[in-house]
Design an enzyme around this catalytic site. Sequence first.
Site, PDB file in Angstrom:
ATOM      1  N   LYS A 118       0.840  -1.201   0.000  1.00  0.00           N
ATOM      2  CA  LYS A 118       0.000   0.000   0.000  1.00  0.00           C
ATOM      3  C   LYS A 118       0.880   1.257   0.000  1.00  0.00           C
ATOM      4  O   LYS A 118       0.511   2.283  -0.573  1.00  0.00           O
ATOM      5  CB  LYS A 118      -0.932   0.000   1.213  1.00  0.00           C
ATOM      6  CG  LYS A 118      -1.999  -1.095   1.177  1.00  0.00           C
ATOM      7  CD  LYS A 118      -3.024  -0.877   2.286  1.00  0.00           C
ATOM      8  CE  LYS A 118      -3.762  -2.138   2.689  1.00  0.00           C
ATOM      9  NZ  LYS A 118      -4.708  -2.669   1.724  1.00  0.00           N
ATOM     10  N   LYS A 160      -1.922   0.974   9.567  1.00  0.00           N
ATOM     11  CA  LYS A 160      -2.212  -0.042   8.551  1.00  0.00           C
ATOM     12  C   LYS A 160      -1.011  -0.878   8.185  1.00  0.00           C
ATOM     13  O   LYS A 160       0.093  -0.369   8.037  1.00  0.00           O
ATOM     14  CB  LYS A 160      -2.618   0.666   7.254  1.00  0.00           C
ATOM     15  CG  LYS A 160      -4.074   0.785   7.034  1.00  0.00           C
ATOM     16  CD  LYS A 160      -4.340   1.249   5.614  1.00  0.00           C
ATOM     17  CE  LYS A 160      -5.790   1.631   5.488  1.00  0.00           C
ATOM     18  NZ  LYS A 160      -6.126   2.058   4.138  1.00  0.00           N
ATOM     19  N   GLY A 166      -8.238  -7.931   2.759  1.00  0.00           N
ATOM     20  CA  GLY A 166      -9.398  -8.566   3.386  1.00  0.00           C
ATOM     21  C   GLY A 166      -9.814  -7.890   4.682  1.00  0.00           C
ATOM     22  O   GLY A 166     -10.457  -8.513   5.526  1.00  0.00           O
ATOM     23  N   LYS A 203      -4.577   9.306   7.714  1.00  0.00           N
ATOM     24  CA  LYS A 203      -5.661  10.006   8.402  1.00  0.00           C
ATOM     25  C   LYS A 203      -6.919   9.154   8.340  1.00  0.00           C
ATOM     26  O   LYS A 203      -7.203   8.533   7.308  1.00  0.00           O
ATOM     27  CB  LYS A 203      -5.977  11.336   7.689  1.00  0.00           C
ATOM     28  CG  LYS A 203      -5.005  12.451   7.954  1.00  0.00           C
ATOM     29  CD  LYS A 203      -5.087  12.995   9.366  1.00  0.00           C
ATOM     30  CE  LYS A 203      -6.130  14.090   9.524  1.00  0.00           C
ATOM     31  NZ  LYS A 203      -5.992  14.702  10.889  1.00  0.00           N
ATOM     32  N   GLU A 277      -9.362   1.390  -5.629  1.00  0.00           N
ATOM     33  CA  GLU A 277     -10.260   1.693  -4.515  1.00  0.00           C
ATOM     34  C   GLU A 277     -10.028   3.118  -4.016  1.00  0.00           C
ATOM     35  O   GLU A 277      -8.885   3.543  -3.826  1.00  0.00           O
ATOM     36  CB  GLU A 277     -10.037   0.694  -3.366  1.00  0.00           C
ATOM     37  CG  GLU A 277     -10.394  -0.738  -3.751  1.00  0.00           C
ATOM     38  CD  GLU A 277     -10.471  -1.685  -2.558  1.00  0.00           C
ATOM     39  OE1 GLU A 277     -11.189  -2.691  -2.672  1.00  0.00           O
ATOM     40  OE2 GLU A 277      -9.823  -1.439  -1.528  1.00  0.00           O
ATOM     41  N   GLU A 290      -6.222   1.984  -2.261  1.00  0.00           N
ATOM     42  CA  GLU A 290      -5.318   0.904  -2.666  1.00  0.00           C
ATOM     43  C   GLU A 290      -5.780   0.373  -4.009  1.00  0.00           C
ATOM     44  O   GLU A 290      -6.878   0.690  -4.481  1.00  0.00           O
ATOM     45  CB  GLU A 290      -5.318  -0.233  -1.636  1.00  0.00           C
ATOM     46  CG  GLU A 290      -6.643  -0.954  -1.536  1.00  0.00           C
ATOM     47  CD  GLU A 290      -6.515  -2.387  -1.029  1.00  0.00           C
ATOM     48  OE1 GLU A 290      -5.393  -2.916  -0.960  1.00  0.00           O
ATOM     49  OE2 GLU A 290      -7.567  -2.994  -0.740  1.00  0.00           O
ATOM     50  N   ASN A 292      -6.362  -3.313  -6.099  1.00  0.00           N
ATOM     51  CA  ASN A 292      -6.380  -4.772  -6.071  1.00  0.00           C
ATOM     52  C   ASN A 292      -6.106  -5.281  -7.483  1.00  0.00           C
ATOM     53  O   ASN A 292      -6.845  -4.976  -8.417  1.00  0.00           O
ATOM     54  CB  ASN A 292      -7.723  -5.287  -5.566  1.00  0.00           C
ATOM     55  CG  ASN A 292      -7.930  -4.948  -4.102  1.00  0.00           C
ATOM     56  OD1 ASN A 292      -6.983  -4.981  -3.311  1.00  0.00           O
ATOM     57  ND2 ASN A 292      -9.136  -4.598  -3.726  1.00  0.00           N
ATOM     58  N   ARG A 294      -6.403  -7.934  -9.284  1.00  0.00           N
ATOM     59  CA  ARG A 294      -7.041  -9.244  -9.508  1.00  0.00           C
ATOM     60  C   ARG A 294      -8.516  -9.042  -9.768  1.00  0.00           C
ATOM     61  O   ARG A 294      -9.028  -7.932  -9.680  1.00  0.00           O
ATOM     62  CB  ARG A 294      -6.865 -10.094  -8.256  1.00  0.00           C
ATOM     63  CG  ARG A 294      -7.388  -9.336  -7.026  1.00  0.00           C
ATOM     64  CD  ARG A 294      -7.511 -10.192  -5.806  1.00  0.00           C
ATOM     65  NE  ARG A 294      -7.696  -9.416  -4.594  1.00  0.00           N
ATOM     66  CZ  ARG A 294      -8.853  -8.964  -4.124  1.00  0.00           C
ATOM     67  NH1 ARG A 294      -9.971  -9.173  -4.795  1.00  0.00           N
ATOM     68  NH2 ARG A 294      -8.911  -8.284  -2.999  1.00  0.00           N
TER      69      ARG A 294
HETATM   70  P1  ADP Z   1      -7.847  -3.943   2.518  1.00  0.00           P
HETATM   71  O1  ADP Z   1      -6.590  -4.174   1.762  1.00  0.00           O
HETATM   72  O2  ADP Z   1      -7.934  -4.753   3.760  1.00  0.00           O
HETATM   73  O3  ADP Z   1      -9.052  -4.023   1.654  1.00  0.00           O
HETATM   74  P2  ADP Z   1      -8.221  -1.039   2.484  1.00  0.00           P
HETATM   75  O4  ADP Z   1      -7.123  -0.063   2.603  1.00  0.00           O
HETATM   76  O5  ADP Z   1      -8.829  -1.226   1.150  1.00  0.00           O
HETATM   77  O6  ADP Z   1      -7.705  -2.449   3.033  1.00  0.00           O
HETATM   78  O7  ADP Z   1      -9.351  -0.677   3.533  1.00  0.00           O
HETATM   79  C1  ADP Z   1     -10.456  -1.496   3.794  1.00  0.00           C
HETATM   80  C2  ADP Z   1     -11.593  -0.665   4.377  1.00  0.00           C
HETATM   81  O8  ADP Z   1     -11.187  -0.056   5.610  1.00  0.00           O
HETATM   82  C3  ADP Z   1     -12.043   0.485   3.509  1.00  0.00           C
HETATM   83  O9  ADP Z   1     -12.984   0.081   2.559  1.00  0.00           O
HETATM   84  C4  ADP Z   1     -12.618   1.451   4.537  1.00  0.00           C
HETATM   85  O10 ADP Z   1     -13.922   1.091   4.900  1.00  0.00           O
HETATM   86  C5  ADP Z   1     -11.712   1.259   5.726  1.00  0.00           C
HETATM   87  N1  ADP Z   1     -10.623   2.237   5.693  1.00  0.00           N
HETATM   88  C6  ADP Z   1      -9.370   2.021   5.250  1.00  0.00           C
HETATM   89  N2  ADP Z   1      -8.603   3.131   5.365  1.00  0.00           N
HETATM   90  C7  ADP Z   1      -9.386   4.084   5.907  1.00  0.00           C
HETATM   91  C8  ADP Z   1      -9.198   5.455   6.270  1.00  0.00           C
HETATM   92  N3  ADP Z   1      -8.016   6.053   6.115  1.00  0.00           N
HETATM   93  N4  ADP Z   1     -10.238   6.133   6.797  1.00  0.00           N
HETATM   94  C9  ADP Z   1     -11.429   5.526   6.976  1.00  0.00           C
HETATM   95  N5  ADP Z   1     -11.682   4.247   6.644  1.00  0.00           N
HETATM   96  C10 ADP Z   1     -10.681   3.522   6.119  1.00  0.00           C
HETATM   97  P1  ADP Z   2     -12.496  -7.751  -2.416  1.00  0.00           P
HETATM   98  O1  ADP Z   2     -11.267  -6.901  -2.181  1.00  0.00           O
HETATM   99  O2  ADP Z   2     -12.497  -8.474  -3.710  1.00  0.00           O
HETATM  100  O3  ADP Z   2     -13.742  -7.019  -2.145  1.00  0.00           O
HETATM  101  P2  ADP Z   2     -12.069  -9.111   0.130  1.00  0.00           P
HETATM  102  O4  ADP Z   2     -11.299  -8.000   0.720  1.00  0.00           O
HETATM  103  O5  ADP Z   2     -13.335  -9.530   0.785  1.00  0.00           O
HETATM  104  O6  ADP Z   2     -12.398  -8.929  -1.392  1.00  0.00           O
HETATM  105  O7  ADP Z   2     -11.077 -10.352   0.007  1.00  0.00           O
HETATM  106  C1  ADP Z   2     -11.426 -11.487  -0.742  1.00  0.00           C
HETATM  107  C2  ADP Z   2     -10.655 -12.676  -0.233  1.00  0.00           C
HETATM  108  O8  ADP Z   2      -9.276 -12.502  -0.452  1.00  0.00           O
HETATM  109  C3  ADP Z   2     -10.820 -12.934   1.237  1.00  0.00           C
HETATM  110  O9  ADP Z   2     -10.781 -14.330   1.451  1.00  0.00           O
HETATM  111  C4  ADP Z   2      -9.607 -12.256   1.843  1.00  0.00           C
HETATM  112  O10 ADP Z   2      -9.249 -12.811   3.070  1.00  0.00           O
HETATM  113  C5  ADP Z   2      -8.566 -12.528   0.770  1.00  0.00           C
HETATM  114  N1  ADP Z   2      -7.538 -11.488   0.673  1.00  0.00           N
HETATM  115  C6  ADP Z   2      -7.698 -10.239   0.215  1.00  0.00           C
HETATM  116  N2  ADP Z   2      -6.527  -9.562   0.223  1.00  0.00           N
HETATM  117  C7  ADP Z   2      -5.608 -10.409   0.712  1.00  0.00           C
HETATM  118  C8  ADP Z   2      -4.197 -10.313   0.983  1.00  0.00           C
HETATM  119  N3  ADP Z   2      -3.503  -9.201   0.763  1.00  0.00           N
HETATM  120  N4  ADP Z   2      -3.586 -11.410   1.480  1.00  0.00           N
HETATM  121  C9  ADP Z   2      -4.268 -12.532   1.723  1.00  0.00           C
HETATM  122  N5  ADP Z   2      -5.581 -12.686   1.486  1.00  0.00           N
HETATM  123  C10 ADP Z   2      -6.246 -11.653   0.989  1.00  0.00           C
HETATM  124 MG    MG Z   3      -9.404  -2.846   0.000  1.00  0.00          MG
END
Ligand code: ADP
Ligand code: ADP
Ligand code: MG
Length: 451
Positions: A118, A160, A166, A203, A277, A290, A292, A294
């Site tokens: 990230k 983070k 996930g 933030k 995203e 971030e 993704n 895939r």
């Molecule tokens: P992941 O790789 O686990 O999907 P993300 O960075 O996409 O992580 O964040 C997942 C979710 O967490 C976001 O969809 C949002 O709801 C919340 N989130 C992440 N970062 C922030 C932030 N800086 N402020 C508020 N919510 C956040």
């Molecule tokens: P999406 O980002 O497609 O909305 P999710 O955040 O719900 O999906 O993740 C989908 C699946 O992939 C889940 O089983 C989650 O645990 C897995 N996953 C997502 N990101 C990672 C990662 N960076 N490492 C391992 N597993 C991941």
């Molecule tokens: Mg995400």
Amino acid sequence: MAYFKKVLIANRGEIARRIIRTCKRLGIDTVAVYSEADAEAPHVSEATEAVCIGPAQAKKSYLNIEKVIQAAKETSADAIHPGYGFLSENPEFVRRCEEENIVFIGPSAETIHLMGSKLEARLQMQKAGVKVVPGTDKSIESIEEAIQIANELGYPLMLKASAGGGGIGMQLVHNQEELIKVFDATKQKANSFFNDGTVFLEKWISKPRHIEVQIIADAYGNVMHLYERECSVQRRNQKVIEESPSPFLDDDLRNELFEAAVRGVKEINYTNVGTMEFIFDEHKNFYFLEMNTRLQVEHPVTEEITGLDLVELQLKIAAKERLPFTQDDITKTGHAIECRLYAEDPFTFFPSPGVISSLELPGDDVRYDFGFVNGSTVTPFYDPMIGKITVHGITRDDAITKMQKALEAMNIQGVKTNLLLLEKIMRNDQFIGGNYTTEFLAEQKGQLLGS
Ligand code: ADP
Ligand code: ADP
Ligand code: MG
């Protein structure tokens, strides 16, 4: 037109079945891989061939690169589709595929590596002139450093894991005391889950909406968007309901968002499908969150409004074909909503494994992407998502009505699920009004479930 002769699917559950479906339609043979716990899983019997790749624990089977590569070689598969999760964002796996002359259906190892961090993704997007969530662009090594950076940025903050996914590996902190309390544990969690203890601070965006852009890019520099998906109904920072179009955007803002997403993706010479995203604050400012690299869980929403098959497009791009359309050719119709059905306690959100003793999915105007059938076992080893329910309506109201009916008609027994919660959300005024943030579910859960 067959892009490949035989595709191995390095995944399980609904996404393995989804990929098999498109391959079958295109006359491509498929190889399923499975762990000992999944011997009876539907994806195993639906594929042309199947190979057991080890014990239940993901590390020993679905995450075992050499086992998957060996299965592909044994069956002479010419390509591997990684699905989502597991090895889908693992650059080492992509390199191993290349070494064995097997096509990896996804972007290059370098791109996956870049966007898998990230922190690195933030740097790349800033280079492209895409606004990122205010925060630090370097790895934070010690609590002293964390405190100093936090004071500069100002609370509340999100700590983070740079390699996280996930919804795992992030922690909201309101003040220094909380930061001190969670810093080591978050770093350790990042290490144990993602093999990478790198953490950083961002933030916290209040009243946030998660809106993402589906991107598609071929090997010839053609980059297009396939509109947005609104994913603000979340639990534990993971999506539960997704829809498109987003009720939050007007067309000017929408175009601004698409322009930023496409610009960001061009910067990194991206190929295949991917998702940019973004997070919106209440004043409609948006920031890159971030990428993704895939196929996304919620891709059916995009397929419903565009009429495209994203898995077929992935195969086409991986086979080095040109995208058969331009941005202007891509149109959207109506409104789509997807609900994720999880085997979990709706109050605590803890997974609830068990045997599905009864499963009825009625209605022909509803799309069901399910990893399980009647009698299947939901094991504790993998993600507890049972399946996805997707509807397409003429308007948002129409789609909500269809979803209400679909959920009401559905029957699932044997494991605890969030079905009732999904039904209540579909009847909630705030959701119906399109006026919800990522805090919606946590705030409303008690009321929705009547406790
Ligand atoms: P992941 O790789 O686990 O999907 P993300 O960075 O996409 O992580 O964040 C997942 C979710 O967490 C976001 O969809 C949002 O709801 C919340 N989130 C992440 N970062 C922030 C932030 N800086 N402020 C508020 N919510 C956040
Ligand atoms: P999406 O980002 O497609 O909305 P999710 O955040 O719900 O999906 O993740 C989908 C699946 O992939 C889940 O089983 C989650 O645990 C897995 N996953 C997502 N990101 C990672 C990662 N960076 N490492 C391992 N597993 C991941
Ligand atoms: Mg995400």
